[in-house]
Design an enzyme around this catalytic site. Sequence first.
Site, PDB file in Angstrom:
ATOM      1  N   HIS A  11       0.849  -1.319  -0.118  1.00 27.36           N
ATOM      2  CA  HIS A  11       0.057   0.052   0.007  1.00 27.36           C
ATOM      3  C   HIS A  11       0.769   1.328  -0.068  1.00 27.36           C
ATOM      4  CE1 HIS A  11       1.075   1.113   4.259  1.00 27.36           C
ATOM      5  NE2 HIS A  11       0.740  -0.472   4.356  1.00 27.36           N
ATOM      6  N   GLY A  12       0.410   2.472  -0.290  1.00 24.14           N
ATOM      7  CA  GLY A  12       0.973   3.695  -0.382  1.00 24.14           C
ATOM      8  C   GLY A  12       1.165   4.107   1.184  1.00 24.14           C
ATOM      9  N   TRP A  16       0.062   6.580   9.631  1.00 24.55           N
ATOM     10  CA  TRP A  16       0.893   6.319  10.653  1.00 24.55           C
ATOM     11  C   TRP A  16       2.322   5.876  10.055  1.00 24.55           C
ATOM     12  CZ3 TRP A  16      -1.606   3.121  14.870  1.00 24.55           C
ATOM     13  CH2 TRP A  16      -2.606   3.858  15.755  1.00 24.55           C
ATOM     14  N   THR A  23       1.856   0.110  13.080  1.00 24.19           N
ATOM     15  CA  THR A  23       0.251   0.074  12.515  1.00 24.19           C
ATOM     16  C   THR A  23      -0.242  -1.139  12.862  1.00 24.19           C
ATOM     17  OG1 THR A  23       0.965   1.780  11.148  1.00 24.19           O
ATOM     18  CG2 THR A  23      -1.013   0.817  10.757  1.00 24.19           C
ATOM     19  N   ARG A  62      -6.012   0.816   4.095  1.00 27.85           N
ATOM     20  CA  ARG A  62      -4.800   1.382   3.409  1.00 27.85           C
ATOM     21  C   ARG A  62      -4.491   0.506   2.065  1.00 27.85           C
ATOM     22  NH1 ARG A  62      -3.037  -0.525   8.158  1.00 27.85           N
ATOM     23  NH2 ARG A  62      -1.411  -1.892   8.319  1.00 27.85           N
ATOM     24  N   GLU A  89      -1.561  -6.810   7.393  1.00 25.44           N
ATOM     25  CA  GLU A  89      -0.299  -6.776   7.925  1.00 25.44           C
ATOM     26  C   GLU A  89       0.084  -7.509   9.088  1.00 25.44           C
ATOM     27  OE1 GLU A  89       2.558  -6.261   7.739  1.00 25.44           O
ATOM     28  OE2 GLU A  89       3.036  -4.160   7.612  1.00 25.44           O
ATOM     29  N   ARG A  90       1.230  -7.920   9.462  1.00 23.88           N
ATOM     30  CA  ARG A  90       1.588  -8.453  10.696  1.00 23.88           C
ATOM     31  C   ARG A  90       1.090  -7.702  11.695  1.00 23.88           C
ATOM     32  NH1 ARG A  90       7.777  -8.110  13.058  1.00 23.88           N
ATOM     33  NH2 ARG A  90       7.352  -9.052  14.950  1.00 23.88           N
ATOM     34  N   TYR A  92       1.238  -6.338  15.166  1.00 25.01           N
ATOM     35  CA  TYR A  92       2.268  -5.752  16.044  1.00 25.01           C
ATOM     36  C   TYR A  92       1.877  -5.698  17.498  1.00 25.01           C
ATOM     37  CZ  TYR A  92       5.516  -4.650  12.636  1.00 25.01           C
ATOM     38  OH  TYR A  92       6.689  -4.645  11.654  1.00 25.01           O
ATOM     39  N   LYS A 100       7.761   4.634  16.973  1.00 27.00           N
ATOM     40  CA  LYS A 100       8.873   3.739  16.889  1.00 27.00           C
ATOM     41  C   LYS A 100      10.356   4.193  17.461  1.00 27.00           C
ATOM     42  CE  LYS A 100       7.183   1.616  12.518  1.00 27.00           C
ATOM     43  NZ  LYS A 100       7.597   1.245  11.090  1.00 27.00           N
ATOM     44  N   HIS A 182       0.675  -5.666   2.418  1.00 20.60           N
ATOM     45  CA  HIS A 182       1.376  -5.025   3.411  1.00 20.60           C
ATOM     46  C   HIS A 182       2.815  -5.330   3.456  1.00 20.60           C
ATOM     47  CE1 HIS A 182      -2.460  -3.405   5.178  1.00 20.60           C
ATOM     48  NE2 HIS A 182      -2.935  -4.583   4.651  1.00 20.60           N
ATOM     49  N   GLY A 183       3.715  -4.694   4.230  1.00 21.03           N
ATOM     50  CA  GLY A 183       5.160  -5.010   4.157  1.00 21.03           C
ATOM     51  C   GLY A 183       5.419  -6.196   4.514  1.00 21.03           C
ATOM     52  N   ASN A 184       4.684  -6.724   5.567  1.00 18.44           N
ATOM     53  CA  ASN A 184       5.014  -8.174   6.028  1.00 18.44           C
ATOM     54  C   ASN A 184       4.300  -9.374   5.510  1.00 18.44           C
ATOM     55  OD1 ASN A 184       7.258  -7.856   8.410  1.00 18.44           O
ATOM     56  ND2 ASN A 184       6.025  -6.150   8.960  1.00 18.44           N
TER      57      ASN A 184
END
Length: 232
Positions: A11-12, A16, A23, A62, A89-90, A92, A100, A182-184
């Site tokens: 996603h862009g 956050w 996130t 997102r 997403e993973r 968190y 962070k 998502h990233g993860n």
Amino acid sequence: MALGALILCRHGESLWNRENRFTGWTDVDLSPAGEEEARHAGRLLRASGLAPEVAHTSMLLRAERTLKLMLGELGGGAVPVHRSWRLNERHYGALQGLNKAETMAKHGEAQVRIWRRSYATPPPPLEPDDSRHPRNDPRYADLEAPPAAESLKDTLDRVRPYWESRIAADIEAGRCTLVSAHGNSLRALMKLLENISDRDIVRLEIPTGAPILYRFGACLRAPARIDLGASQ
């Protein structure tokens, strides 16, 4: 029948992401910059001559909005869209919502690096009565055991059955398949696709709004990865 192509896109930039917060499953919208990243991703697909025939995304705003903006730039007909929590997403855990840098100052850089980047160590879990716990979100009411925190390994374990039952089936049917996630969840999917080691996957970075193309050999073997953003 020729195998379909697979396009992955994180996603862009989210609000956050911009604020440097963890996130996870928190439903945060895109920032204005993230909206433009999503549109640019769609323009990259169009310039590459790619026309998705089916799309998969997570349950999070997102990723859904990124997908909608990408498809809008392509200007084609309606594309079937499938949504699944398995592409979220993973999770968190108790870190969700925290800045962070402030978390590093409190717990130390080494500990936060383990929570963020180790393959199998999850962050501290949420308590069941925490409002951030997915058991308190009606969208996940059907899940028997929604996660209170996840490692990347945990994320891969839930992504794998969706890859095997849904995404791979579309590719084998010859469909050009787009995944907005998502990233993860995408790192987990790329680990499966490329057989990346547990040690090397922690160093893989996936930028926001940058489509990645896979073309497959027979039986989904030896996929070739092409960074569409870098190829322009």
